[in-house]
Design a protein around this motif. Structure first.
Motif, mmCIF file in Angstrom:
data_model
loop_
_atom_site.group_PDB
_atom_site.id
_atom_site.type_symbol
_atom_site.label_atom_id
_atom_site.label_comp_id
_atom_site.label_asym_id
_atom_site.label_seq_id
_atom_site.Cartn_x
_atom_site.Cartn_y
_atom_site.Cartn_z
ATOM 1 N N THR A 33 -6.047 -1.736 -7.991
ATOM 2 C CA THR A 33 -5.361 -2.455 -6.925
ATOM 3 C C THR A 33 -4.023 -1.786 -6.622
ATOM 4 N N TYR A 36 -13.488 -3.976 -3.785
ATOM 5 C CA TYR A 36 -13.557 -5.179 -2.962
ATOM 6 C C TYR A 36 -13.473 -4.817 -1.483
ATOM 7 N N ASP A 79 -12.530 -6.421 1.224
ATOM 8 C CA ASP A 79 -11.303 -6.708 1.979
ATOM 9 C C ASP A 79 -10.185 -5.733 1.641
ATOM 10 N N LEU A 80 -10.119 -5.284 0.393
ATOM 11 C CA LEU A 80 -9.111 -4.286 0.023
ATOM 12 C C LEU A 80 -9.472 -2.921 0.616
ATOM 13 N N LEU A 128 -4.721 -10.846 3.122
ATOM 14 C CA LEU A 128 -6.047 -11.029 2.542
ATOM 15 C C LEU A 128 -6.147 -12.443 1.984
ATOM 16 N N TYR A 148 0.149 -7.385 2.213
ATOM 17 C CA TYR A 148 0.446 -5.991 1.913
ATOM 18 C C TYR A 148 1.221 -5.363 3.071
ATOM 19 N N THR A 186 -8.404 -3.002 4.110
ATOM 20 C CA THR A 186 -6.947 -2.909 4.195
ATOM 21 C C THR A 186 -6.500 -1.455 4.076
ATOM 22 N N ILE A 193 0.908 -1.138 0.000
ATOM 23 C CA ILE A 193 0.000 0.000 0.000
ATOM 24 C C ILE A 193 0.955 1.197 0.000
ATOM 25 N N ALA A 235 -11.332 0.807 -5.186
ATOM 26 C CA ALA A 235 -10.918 -0.554 -4.845
ATOM 27 C C ALA A 235 -12.045 -1.579 -5.007
#
Length: 146
Positions: free
Chosen positions: A39, A128, A130-131, A80, A93, A134, A9, A126
């Motif tokens: 991403t 998603y 879960d992303l 993830l 990440y 994050t 990230i 993003a």
């Protein structure tokens, strides 16, 4: 066995008289394949390669940002787990600050666009969950360190 990928990230701080979380932007890359999702830079672990080396290599390959351009932030790593085409995948990440906020991003042919985005826009791009979580966790980590 799950397919394993690693990345960063990547964030930068915009010039501001008073440093704040509002001055932080996150780097997202838009894939040139599939549904053109957004991403952070990441990629598959090569045989014999350790995870952090993979993250550094992939960030250099995909965004043109090398270890000399990044300052890894201590104490942050997110893992993830999800499926891609019916197969398990895990992604690690780390969090890294761009040392020079003005440095240019150079995309590989795997990506067609990039964007520096504040947290809300980065989460919207993003898509998603879960992303998104994050990215929010990275932001909270930076907030806790301030």
């Amino acid at each position: 066995m799950a397919l394993r990928a690693c990345g960063f990230i990547v964030f930068r701080r915009l010039a501001s008289r008073i440093p704040s979380l509002d001055s932080i932007e996150y780097l997202l890359l838009q894939t040139s394949y599939g549904k053109h999702h957004w991403t952070p830079p990441k990629g598959h672990v090569d045989p014999g390669e350790d995870d952090l080396t993979t993250a550094l290599r992939e960030t250099k390959e995909e965004a043109g940002l090398g270890a000399e351009d990044l300052q890894v932030v201590d104490g942050f790593i997110q893992e993830l787990h999800y499926e891609v085409q019916g197969k398990p995948k895990e992604v690690l990440y780390w969090l890294a600050e761009l040392r020079d906020p003005a440095i240019a991003v150079t995309l590989s042919d795997e990506h067609q666009d990039y964007r520096w985005a504040k947290l809300d826009e980065a989460c919207a791009l993003a898509q998603y969950k879960d992303l998104q979580e994050t990215l929010r966790a990275a932001h909270r980590h930076l907030q806790d360190k301030q």
